[in-house]
Design an enzyme around this catalytic site. Sequence first.
Site, PDB file in Angstrom:
ATOM      1  N   HIS A 206      -9.452   1.505   2.173  1.00 20.88           N
ATOM      2  CA  HIS A 206      -9.138   2.017   3.513  1.00 20.88           C
ATOM      3  C   HIS A 206     -10.362   1.727   4.383  1.00 20.88           C
ATOM      4  CE1 HIS A 206      -6.512   4.698   1.035  1.00 20.88           C
ATOM      5  NE2 HIS A 206      -5.694   4.629   2.069  1.00 20.88           N
TER       6      HIS A 206
ATOM      7  N   GLU B  50      -8.135   3.861  -7.954  1.00 23.75           N
ATOM      8  CA  GLU B  50      -9.002   4.244  -6.833  1.00 23.75           C
ATOM      9  C   GLU B  50     -10.340   4.820  -7.305  1.00 23.75           C
ATOM     10  OE1 GLU B  50      -7.879   6.351  -2.809  1.00 23.75           O
ATOM     11  OE2 GLU B  50      -8.216   7.878  -4.329  1.00 23.75           O
TER      12      GLU B  50
ATOM     13  N   GLU C   5     -10.008   4.042   9.810  1.00 21.65           N
ATOM     14  CA  GLU C   5      -8.693   4.598  10.082  1.00 21.65           C
ATOM     15  C   GLU C   5      -8.688   5.515  11.317  1.00 21.65           C
ATOM     16  OE1 GLU C   5      -7.309   6.965   6.836  1.00 21.65           O
ATOM     17  OE2 GLU C   5      -5.276   7.110   7.620  1.00 21.65           O
TER      18      GLU C   5
ATOM     19  N   SER D 252     -18.745  10.356  -2.742  1.00 24.32           N
ATOM     20  CA  SER D 252     -19.814   9.939  -1.826  1.00 24.32           C
ATOM     21  C   SER D 252     -21.188  10.409  -2.289  1.00 24.32           C
ATOM     22  CB  SER D 252     -19.517  10.466  -0.420  1.00 24.32           C
ATOM     23  OG  SER D 252     -19.441  11.874  -0.459  1.00 24.32           O
TER      24      SER D 252
ATOM     25  N   ASP E 279       2.109   2.976   3.454  1.00 18.82           N
ATOM     26  CA  ASP E 279       1.238   4.079   3.040  1.00 18.82           C
ATOM     27  C   ASP E 279       2.075   5.035   2.173  1.00 18.82           C
ATOM     28  OD1 ASP E 279      -1.210   5.347   2.792  1.00 18.82           O
ATOM     29  OD2 ASP E 279      -1.577   5.478   4.929  1.00 18.82           O
TER      30      ASP E 279
ATOM     31  N   HIS F  49       0.836  -1.216   0.000  1.00 22.54           N
ATOM     32  CA  HIS F  49       0.000   0.000   0.000  1.00 22.54           C
ATOM     33  C   HIS F  49       0.866   1.259   0.000  1.00 22.54           C
ATOM     34  CE1 HIS F  49      -3.863   2.096   1.203  1.00 22.54           C
ATOM     35  NE2 HIS F  49      -2.981   3.000   1.565  1.00 22.54           N
TER      36      HIS F  49
ATOM     37  N   HIS G 271     -11.989   3.798  -2.130  1.00 21.77           N
ATOM     38  CA  HIS G 271     -11.241   4.604  -1.158  1.00 21.77           C
ATOM     39  C   HIS G 271     -11.590   4.283   0.291  1.00 21.77           C
ATOM     40  CE1 HIS G 271     -10.336   8.161   1.404  1.00 21.77           C
ATOM     41  NE2 HIS G 271      -9.152   7.838   0.971  1.00 21.77           N
TER      42      HIS G 271
HETATM   43  O1  MCF Z   1      -3.838   6.347   3.697  1.00 21.58           O
HETATM   44  C1  MCF Z   1      -3.651   7.726   3.833  1.00 21.58           C
HETATM   45  C2  MCF Z   1      -4.665   8.226   4.829  1.00 21.58           C
HETATM   46  N1  MCF Z   1      -6.020   7.803   4.550  1.00 21.58           N
HETATM   47  C3  MCF Z   1      -6.674   8.028   3.376  1.00 21.58           C
HETATM   48  N2  MCF Z   1      -6.216   8.394   2.214  1.00 21.58           N
HETATM   49  C4  MCF Z   1      -4.979   8.676   1.805  1.00 21.58           C
HETATM   50  C5  MCF Z   1      -3.782   8.427   2.503  1.00 21.58           C
HETATM   51  N3  MCF Z   1      -2.779   8.951   1.824  1.00 21.58           N
HETATM   52  C6  MCF Z   1      -3.279   9.471   0.701  1.00 21.58           C
HETATM   53  N4  MCF Z   1      -4.603   9.298   0.663  1.00 21.58           N
HETATM   54  C7  MCF Z   1      -5.426   9.773  -0.458  1.00 21.58           C
HETATM   55  C8  MCF Z   1      -6.564   8.910  -0.877  1.00 21.58           C
HETATM   56  O2  MCF Z   1      -6.167   7.860  -1.694  1.00 21.58           O
HETATM   57  O3  MCF Z   1      -6.017  10.974  -0.107  1.00 21.58           O
HETATM   58  C9  MCF Z   1      -7.058  11.248  -1.001  1.00 21.58           C
HETATM   59  C10 MCF Z   1      -7.504   9.893  -1.534  1.00 21.58           C
HETATM   60  O4  MCF Z   1      -7.358   9.903  -2.906  1.00 21.58           O
HETATM   61  C11 MCF Z   1      -8.143  12.060  -0.392  1.00 21.58           C
HETATM   62  S1  MCF Z   1      -8.845  11.392   1.053  1.00 21.58           S
HETATM   63  C12 MCF Z   1     -10.477  11.894   1.111  1.00 21.58           C
HETATM   64 FE    FE Z   2      -3.471   4.991   2.241  1.00 21.37          FE
END
Ligand code: MCF
Ligand code: FE
Length: 404
Positions: free
Chosen positions: A207, A142, A210, A146, A309, A62, A180
């Site tokens: 995800h 991805e 979290e 929503s 991440d 990831h 997502h």
């Molecule tokens: O994993 C981390 C934290 N949690 C969620 N999303 C992300 C993370 N790092 C980047 N993201 C990205 C996600 O893929 O942030 C964007 C998404 O495209 C916006 S999150 C609403």
């Molecule tokens: Fe992530």
Amino acid sequence: MQIITPEYILTPQNLLRNFSVAFDKTIHKIAPLEELKILFPDAKIIKLQKNSLLMPGLINAHVHVEFSANKTELSYGDFIPWLYSVLENRETLIEGCKKGCMREAISCMLESGITTFGAISSHGMDLDVCADAKQNVVFFNELIGSQATMADALFADFLARLDASKSVNREGFYPAIAIHSPYSVHPILIKKALQIVKNENLKLTAHFMESSAEREWLDKSEGDFKEFFEKLLKQNSATCGASEFLEHFNEQQTLFTHVVKANEEELLSIKKGNHTIIHCPISNRLLGNGALDLNEINKKNINWICATDGLSSNYKLDLFEEMKCALFMHSNMPLLPLAKQLISSVTKDAALALGINSGEIEEGKNADMLVLDLDKEPNDELAIHLILHRYNISQIYINGKLIP
Ligand code: MCF
Ligand code: FE
């Protein structure tokens, strides 16, 4: 065919001494050198030095390659302020994240022994660099959005990105799908994507649970997400509950990232679906989400693996660093068993979860291998030492090819 002759070989069961490995793209045989020379008389022999250790290449399931421009832009310590900072800095990060920056992130992963990675691609801007990468790549397109009113447009964009990734035709590149999260993807979209996953047998990730903001929003449509959704999206309740979200994945083995705030019922559902948790300890710490209860996950016998991440919530894309932080974060767990589990989580277990034929030095597996220079004879605590000491990686093989 080639024969590599390390002093030690790390296998999931034990540490072999004075065995050699005959391989081309895959590992053909593990046996003493003299035996292999008879079986493969024309093979080139790669002689390695004393105290060399052959181990499987690492698998980082990831990573958000597109977020590689971040160093100091994003706010750390709390999830919702981090999210606002992502939105505020989106343009700068996207602008800054030219191909060079993403290439650098990918080559840093390679230098630290990562021979396979799972790229979570939000926009498809990382497709070319991932297609060109020396590593094996599971390319997770991805899906996010929503609001039902936007569903058609968002799905069309997602499909275009998925199609583009399908047109990459090289060994070790696998198009896949990422949903997502439960708070950010409308059930209509989830259903449509899952149909594709089923029809085309693609790998799937999401995800999940979290932050405590996510917990409160999904449970009660309250908490820190309330203002975020009301202000930005004119949305005053969650579109999908957590258990409803998990039900979508009942028949599809999925990799769920984070899972820090999941409750008992959700963990049992993850177990029942034979899903895998992706644990990103550094990201969890930096975004203020606390520590995953690994004891509980182990007690329930749930599969888990460790990953970095993106640089959006990390300072390095290095699984040795990640494992070291995990070792210190989970200070209530016995040290040696945790170290062994961590090593397995970034090799054999990650390969299994991603459906990749590697992660082990074993006959029939792809020859994704690292040569580490240990400084002396290893002992029973090798797993701890591998994590604590940054042993030099002197050779990296991916699908049997030495990476220069
Ligand atoms: O994993 C981390 C934290 N949690 C969620 N999303 C992300 C993370 N790092 C980047 N993201 C990205 C996600 O893929 O942030 C964007 C998404 O495209 C916006 S999150 C609403
Ligand atoms: Fe992530």
